[in-house]
Motif scaffolding. Structure first.
Motif, PDB file in Angstrom:
ATOM      1  N   PHE A 176       0.832  -1.210   0.000  1.00  0.00           N
ATOM      2  CA  PHE A 176       0.000   0.000   0.000  1.00  0.00           C
ATOM      3  C   PHE A 176       0.863   1.255   0.000  1.00  0.00           C
ATOM      4  CE2 PHE A 176      -2.140   3.365   2.517  1.00  0.00           C
ATOM      5  CZ  PHE A 176      -3.162   3.653   1.620  1.00  0.00           C
ATOM      6  N   SER A 177       0.503   2.205  -0.866  1.00  0.00           N
ATOM      7  CA  SER A 177       1.112   3.537  -0.889  1.00  0.00           C
ATOM      8  C   SER A 177       0.013   4.579  -0.730  1.00  0.00           C
ATOM      9  CB  SER A 177       1.866   3.781  -2.202  1.00  0.00           C
ATOM     10  OG  SER A 177       2.182   5.158  -2.347  1.00  0.00           O
ATOM     11  N   TRP A 178       0.027   5.285   0.391  1.00  0.00           N
ATOM     12  CA  TRP A 178      -0.990   6.319   0.617  1.00  0.00           C
ATOM     13  C   TRP A 178      -0.895   7.403  -0.445  1.00  0.00           C
ATOM     14  CZ3 TRP A 178       0.207  11.416   1.174  1.00  0.00           C
ATOM     15  CH2 TRP A 178       1.539  11.748   1.486  1.00  0.00           C
ATOM     16  N   PHE A 179       0.333   7.680  -0.893  1.00  0.00           N
ATOM     17  CA  PHE A 179       0.514   8.745  -1.876  1.00  0.00           C
ATOM     18  C   PHE A 179      -0.041   8.333  -3.229  1.00  0.00           C
ATOM     19  CE2 PHE A 179       2.664  11.469  -4.871  1.00  0.00           C
ATOM     20  CZ  PHE A 179       2.682  12.697  -4.232  1.00  0.00           C
ATOM     21  N   ALA A 195     -10.550  14.658  -3.339  1.00  0.00           N
ATOM     22  CA  ALA A 195      -9.409  15.259  -2.650  1.00  0.00           C
ATOM     23  C   ALA A 195      -9.121  14.457  -1.388  1.00  0.00           C
ATOM     24  CB  ALA A 195      -9.701  16.716  -2.306  1.00  0.00           C
ATOM     25  N   GLY A 196      -8.289  13.452  -1.519  1.00  0.00           N
ATOM     26  CA  GLY A 196      -7.909  12.653  -0.362  1.00  0.00           C
ATOM     27  C   GLY A 196      -6.834  13.356   0.441  1.00  0.00           C
ATOM     28  N   LEU A 197      -5.583  12.978   0.203  1.00  0.00           N
ATOM     29  CA  LEU A 197      -4.461  13.632   0.873  1.00  0.00           C
ATOM     30  C   LEU A 197      -3.643  14.465  -0.107  1.00  0.00           C
ATOM     31  CD1 LEU A 197      -3.404  10.691   3.216  1.00  0.00           C
ATOM     32  CD2 LEU A 197      -4.731  12.740   3.813  1.00  0.00           C
ATOM     33  N   ILE A 198      -4.152  14.608  -1.323  1.00  0.00           N
ATOM     34  CA  ILE A 198      -3.602  15.542  -2.307  1.00  0.00           C
ATOM     35  C   ILE A 198      -4.752  16.445  -2.744  1.00  0.00           C
ATOM     36  CG2 ILE A 198      -2.541  15.820  -4.577  1.00  0.00           C
ATOM     37  CD1 ILE A 198      -1.209  13.121  -4.207  1.00  0.00           C
ATOM     38  N   ASN A 199      -4.622  17.714  -2.464  1.00  0.00           N
ATOM     39  CA  ASN A 199      -5.687  18.695  -2.739  1.00  0.00           C
ATOM     40  C   ASN A 199      -5.271  19.505  -3.958  1.00  0.00           C
ATOM     41  OD1 ASN A 199      -7.907  20.304  -2.562  1.00  0.00           O
ATOM     42  ND2 ASN A 199      -7.428  21.163  -0.556  1.00  0.00           N
ATOM     43  N   GLU A 200      -5.674  19.024  -5.121  1.00  0.00           N
ATOM     44  CA  GLU A 200      -5.205  19.558  -6.406  1.00  0.00           C
ATOM     45  C   GLU A 200      -6.114  20.663  -6.929  1.00  0.00           C
ATOM     46  OE1 GLU A 200      -4.289  16.883 -10.048  1.00  0.00           O
ATOM     47  OE2 GLU A 200      -6.263  17.770 -10.439  1.00  0.00           O
ATOM     48  N   HIS A 201      -5.487  21.723  -7.440  1.00  0.00           N
ATOM     49  CA  HIS A 201      -6.182  22.765  -8.183  1.00  0.00           C
ATOM     50  C   HIS A 201      -5.377  23.061  -9.438  1.00  0.00           C
ATOM     51  CE1 HIS A 201      -8.827  23.591  -4.761  1.00  0.00           C
ATOM     52  NE2 HIS A 201      -7.746  23.416  -4.029  1.00  0.00           N
ATOM     53  N   ILE A 202      -6.059  23.424 -10.513  1.00  0.00           N
ATOM     54  CA  ILE A 202      -5.375  23.708 -11.768  1.00  0.00           C
ATOM     55  C   ILE A 202      -5.243  25.217 -11.918  1.00  0.00           C
ATOM     56  CG2 ILE A 202      -5.314  23.286 -14.239  1.00  0.00           C
ATOM     57  CD1 ILE A 202      -5.366  20.759 -12.436  1.00  0.00           C
ATOM     58  N   LEU A 203      -4.026  25.690 -12.110  1.00  0.00           N
ATOM     59  CA  LEU A 203      -3.816  27.122 -12.270  1.00  0.00           C
ATOM     60  C   LEU A 203      -4.401  27.597 -13.599  1.00  0.00           C
ATOM     61  CD1 LEU A 203      -0.181  27.556 -10.907  1.00  0.00           C
ATOM     62  CD2 LEU A 203      -2.329  28.189  -9.798  1.00  0.00           C
ATOM     63  N   PRO A 204      -4.993  28.788 -13.619  1.00  0.00           N
ATOM     64  CA  PRO A 204      -5.714  29.239 -14.824  1.00  0.00           C
ATOM     65  C   PRO A 204      -4.846  30.026 -15.797  1.00  0.00           C
ATOM     66  CG  PRO A 204      -6.150  30.741 -13.031  1.00  0.00           C
ATOM     67  CD  PRO A 204      -5.224  29.691 -12.482  1.00  0.00           C
ATOM     68  N   GLN A 205      -3.557  29.748 -15.859  1.00  0.00           N
ATOM     69  CA  GLN A 205      -2.710  30.395 -16.844  1.00  0.00           C
ATOM     70  C   GLN A 205      -1.735  29.376 -17.419  1.00  0.00           C
ATOM     71  OE1 GLN A 205      -2.445  31.174 -13.596  1.00  0.00           O
ATOM     72  NE2 GLN A 205      -0.405  30.430 -13.128  1.00  0.00           N
ATOM     73  N   TYR A 206      -1.277  29.657 -18.613  1.00  0.00           N
ATOM     74  CA  TYR A 206      -0.370  28.756 -19.314  1.00  0.00           C
ATOM     75  C   TYR A 206       0.853  28.480 -18.443  1.00  0.00           C
ATOM     76  CZ  TYR A 206       2.254  26.739 -23.164  1.00  0.00           C
ATOM     77  OH  TYR A 206       2.953  25.876 -23.968  1.00  0.00           O
ATOM     78  N   PRO A 207       1.300  27.221 -18.332  1.00  0.00           N
ATOM     79  CA  PRO A 207       0.837  26.009 -19.034  1.00  0.00           C
ATOM     80  C   PRO A 207      -0.225  25.221 -18.276  1.00  0.00           C
ATOM     81  CG  PRO A 207       2.875  25.518 -17.908  1.00  0.00           C
ATOM     82  CD  PRO A 207       2.578  26.962 -17.616  1.00  0.00           C
ATOM     83  N   TYR A 257      -0.592  24.107 -15.155  1.00  0.00           N
ATOM     84  CA  TYR A 257      -0.155  22.978 -14.333  1.00  0.00           C
ATOM     85  C   TYR A 257      -0.863  22.993 -12.985  1.00  0.00           C
ATOM     86  CZ  TYR A 257       3.201  26.624 -12.858  1.00  0.00           C
ATOM     87  OH  TYR A 257       3.785  27.789 -12.451  1.00  0.00           O
ATOM     88  N   PRO A 258      -0.781  21.902 -12.242  1.00  0.00           N
ATOM     89  CA  PRO A 258      -1.505  21.822 -10.971  1.00  0.00           C
ATOM     90  C   PRO A 258      -0.810  22.598  -9.862  1.00  0.00           C
ATOM     91  CG  PRO A 258      -0.279  19.800 -11.353  1.00  0.00           C
ATOM     92  CD  PRO A 258      -0.136  20.623 -12.600  1.00  0.00           C
ATOM     93  N   ASP A 259      -1.620  23.115  -8.981  1.00  0.00           N
ATOM     94  CA  ASP A 259      -1.172  23.752  -7.753  1.00  0.00           C
ATOM     95  C   ASP A 259      -1.819  22.971  -6.615  1.00  0.00           C
ATOM     96  OD1 ASP A 259       0.048  25.521  -6.074  1.00  0.00           O
ATOM     97  OD2 ASP A 259      -1.450  27.088  -6.292  1.00  0.00           O
ATOM     98  N   PHE A 260      -1.333  23.166  -5.396  1.00  0.00           N
ATOM     99  CA  PHE A 260      -1.810  22.337  -4.296  1.00  0.00           C
ATOM    100  C   PHE A 260      -2.061  23.171  -3.052  1.00  0.00           C
ATOM    101  CE2 PHE A 260       0.945  20.018  -7.102  1.00  0.00           C
ATOM    102  CZ  PHE A 260       0.161  18.927  -7.451  1.00  0.00           C
ATOM    103  N   GLU A 261      -3.065  22.779  -2.328  1.00  0.00           N
ATOM    104  CA  GLU A 261      -3.342  23.335  -1.013  1.00  0.00           C
ATOM    105  C   GLU A 261      -3.279  22.204   0.004  1.00  0.00           C
ATOM    106  OE1 GLU A 261      -6.998  25.433  -1.038  1.00  0.00           O
ATOM    107  OE2 GLU A 261      -6.300  26.966  -2.431  1.00  0.00           O
ATOM    108  N   LEU A 262      -3.180  22.563   1.255  1.00  0.00           N
ATOM    109  CA  LEU A 262      -3.152  21.533   2.285  1.00  0.00           C
ATOM    110  C   LEU A 262      -4.461  20.760   2.269  1.00  0.00           C
ATOM    111  CD1 LEU A 262      -1.469  23.426   5.254  1.00  0.00           C
ATOM    112  CD2 LEU A 262      -0.422  21.936   3.537  1.00  0.00           C
TER     113      LEU A 262
END
Length: 725
Positions: free
Chosen positions: A186-189, A201-213, A215-220
């Motif tokens: 098992f890998s929690w990640f 959103a389990g233990l990775i809280n992903e958001h997509i930045l709204p400008q090129y390119p 890519y994902p950004d993260f919050e706690l």
């Protein structure tokens, strides 16, 4: 502007949003999208407003709407004592009963108006879709909607084999699988990475930045289900935070046939895991910036597992600019240690988090239609948006909103010209930026990309007889669409706009720093934000304020870091910058003083600073624009101006036009919160609805004059009022 919360937009460094609701889902395709230029803007004279003479056609509507506004009010409270309670005190008692997992808000309830339009588009026998060549895509949407309506969704069938098979494929469910589940594998990640493929959103809280390119950004991560947990709100087993989350987990686990004792053991282990994880965040007050400083202080290398996330969630897409600076390294190193101690609890939590994402969270079968329509509305927005704009968004409405924007901009120019604290070099830059601001009404136009996104629906697989499988397919489709720009960034120009701007059928407005534009989306142009028959006093207090809010975002503490071309550049002299910072800090201190008694926490004045600046500025600008507009009407209708003034009121409401202006503003934010919703919004950049009203009016001299609030009264405090523009 986005969390997995339906009623919130997150604003990052590049996009300022009006704290509204985003109804959007992005799409994936392999064809190369091309961005077309926005259609030519026509110059509209701000003096071309109608006099709003009430006709027989709209008299009954105005009477009916005035009665609705009155029903929201608590007239036993003085507007000078508590304007929010005066304007909205009864809203929670008279609001229509609808399905919602989050807070209810008068403004955000426009989404239900849009759902009615969505259903009309889906079920009508109109040939519009066929004429446009989208008959097949419309049938796909209808299939998912009809399957949802006929499925047994209450209570949620958590033990459906399709859900269990998915869970087992991404990490397993030890509570269900027992000894067959191997902790060593098992890998929690990795399991958390897989969850992001379904918008969980389990233990990775992903958001997509709204400008090129893109890519994902993260919050706690936010831990919990129906109730976001903090150390103090699950300190004991008798808190509401404990009970709601315990109830949700118990419901899922019982469907798998576990005994009461087994269920209790699993739940106790999950809470033990949460409490230990929460201690990590408590070390830096759950503030990601403080965490990043702590990471730098300890000279931590990038957390080594992020490459696995990109492989699992993004198919190995290689972004030229990696995003390590967005990761809270200290948090993930510490989280890894805690997860290693609680492997079965982590796997059980993540399995149930996936079920929670798939869950319809119905309170009753009578709300199934709401859920099914929301699901389709979110999942295939581009087709429905195209049909909606053609059928419901009129040139007349667009023209009036354009006129209101012109009036607001005239006012803002005067504010910049008369701001005596600005030196001339800074004022020149500010006026240049305002003069080049591009307004967009309805949506941003990119016909080629929209066509690609609509056609992508043909890759959405419908499986007859298995709603769980269809539900999974829709969630995965949603995640891929959300990542569309990032997945295909190498095929795009670096001028590509965020896909949020393409969908007009959303209750939202944006200021976009990277192209210096304000965007008023078509979906927001319904009551309580706008109606063509309203008097101008009400229009300026509602949609006028919302437009002013977005204009002000171009000159808040983030917007002021971008120039007229959308480039990140410091165009401020030191002298003006220092005054600006002092004025902005006034808002921090002012809002820090608001206490939320339901959870015994204070508003975070620093986190909410820019939204509060935009609220205050937007309200002032809208009132100044309204007064200017009335002066224009007086000059052009001098002999009949008394009739014009009469038509600035609402029938049956004993309010002056300016009082109606402020009531319209406040009633945008009438809301109903449960205790868990306060925790949900505690870390938002938007002040909670009640306090954004109170914060704005207590900083507004014109409000105090309009309601004759004496100096020193709660709504007209004697302390210095905060003001930037």
């Amino acid at each position: 502007m986005m969390k997995g919360k339906m009623f919130e937009i997150k604003r990052n460094l590049y996009v300022n949003c009006g704290a509204l609701v985003l109804i959007i889902l992005l799409a994936t395709c392999v064809a190369k999208p091309t961005i077309e230029p926005e259609e030519n803007k026509s110059e509209i004279n701000g003096d071309e407003f109608k006099d709003n003479i009430i006709t027989d056609d709209n008299t009954e509507f105005l009477k009916s709407y005035a009665a609705k506004m009155l029903s929201y009010m608590n007239l036993t409270v003085s507007p000078c004592d508590d304007f929010y309670e005066y304007a909205c005190g009864n809203w929670k008692l008279v609001k229509p009963e609808r399905q919602s997992q989050h807070k209810r808000s008068n403004l955000l309830d426009i989404v239900y108006t849009l759902l009615d339009k969505t259903e009309e588009l889906l079920l009508s026998n109109s040939t519009l879709a066929k004429d446009l060549g989208y008959a097949h895509e419309l049938r796909i949407a209808q299939q998912f909607y009809n399957a949802c309506l006929s499925a047994e969704l209450y209570p949620m069938p958590a033990a459906d084999p399709a859900y269990l098979a998915l869970i087992r494929s991404i990490g397993g469910f030890p509570a269900v699988d027992g000894d067959a589940w191997q902790a060593s594998n098992f890998s929690w990640f990795n399991m958390s990475s897989h969850l992001t493929n379904y918008r969980a959103a389990g233990l990775i809280n992903e958001h997509i930045l709204p400008q090129y390119p893109f890519y994902p950004d993260f919050e706690l991560p936010e831990l919990g289900f129906d109730y976001i947990v903090h150390s103090d709100n699950i300190a004991t087993n008798d808190t509401k935070g404990y009970k709601l989350n315990e109830k949700r987990m118990r419901g899922y686990l019982k469907t798998y046939g576990l005994s009461d004792e087994q269920v209790s053991d699993v739940i106790a282990e999950v809470f033990a895991f949460w409490r230990e994880v929460l201690q990590i965040g408590d070390r830096f007050d759950e503030n990601q910036y403080k965490c990043n400083k702590l990471s730098a202080k300890e000279n931590l290398d990038p957390f080594p597992l992020w490459e696995s996330y990109y492989d699992i969630a993004w198919g190995g897409v290689n972004f030229e600019k990696k995003t390590e600076e967005h990761f809270c390294e200290f948090y993930y190193y510490e989280l890894d240690k805690v997860c290693a101690k609680h492997k079965p609890a982590v796997a059980n939590y993540l399995a149930m988090k996936l079920l929670y994402t798939m869950d319809f969270k119905l309170k009753s079968t009578k709300f199934q239609r709401d859920h099914c329509m929301l699901q389709v509305h979110f999942s295939v927005p581009y087709l429905l948006d195209k049909l909606y704009l053609l059928k419901h968004f009129t040139d007349e409405t667009k023209s009036e909103i354009a006129n209101i924007i012109v009036e607001l901009r005239k006012t803002f120019v005067l504010l910049l010209e008369n701001a005596n604290w600005l030196d001339e070099d800074t004022r020149k830059e500010a006026l240049l930026k305002e003069s080049t601001t591009e307004p967009r009404i309805g949506s941003f136009k990119n016909a080629n990309l929209t066509e690609i996104l609509i056609r992508e629906m043909n890759n959405l697989t419908f499986v007859p007889g298995s709603y769980a499988t269809n539900n999974i397919n829709l969630k995965k489709f949603h995640a891929n669409m959300k990542r569309y720009n990032g997945l295909h960034h190498k095929e795009m120009s670096n001028e590509t706009k965020p896909l949020e701007l393409l969908v007009g059928m959303q209750v939202n407005a944006f200021y976009f720093n990277l192209d210096n534009s304000i965007n008023v989306m078509a979906g927001i142009l319904h009551p309580p934000a706008y109606h063509q028959a309203w008097p101008n006093s009400l229009k300026f207090g509602t949609i006028g304020y919302l437009v002013g809010h977005e204009l002000t975002h171009g000159f808040d503490t983030v917007g002021s870091l971008f120039d007229s071309t959308g480039a990140s550049r410091n165009w401020w002299t030191n002298k003006s910058s220092e005054v600006f910072a002092d004025r902005a800090n006034c808002y921090v201190n002012h809002f820090n003083n608001f206490t939320i008694p339901e959870i015994n926490r204070n508003i975070n004045g620093n986190e909410t600073k820019d939204e509060n600046i935009a609220d205050s500025g937007g309200l002032r600008e809208a009132m100044s624009a309204y007064r200017s507009h009335m002066k224009q009407l007086q000059l052009t209708n001098e002999n009949h101006f008394s009739n014009v003034l009469k038509n600035e009121q609402m029938p049956g409401m004993d309010l002056s036009p300016e009082q109606l202006f402020y009531l319209g503003f406040a009633q945008l934010w009438c809301a109903a919160y449960e205790e868990e919703h306060y925790w949900e919004e505690l870390t938002s950049e938007h002040t909670m609805d009640k306090y954004r009203v109170l914060g704005a009016v207590t900083n507004d001299e014109d409000f105090a004059k309009s309601f004759n609030c004496p100096s020193g009264s709660p709504m007209n405090p004697t302390s210095t009022k905060c003001r930037i523009w």
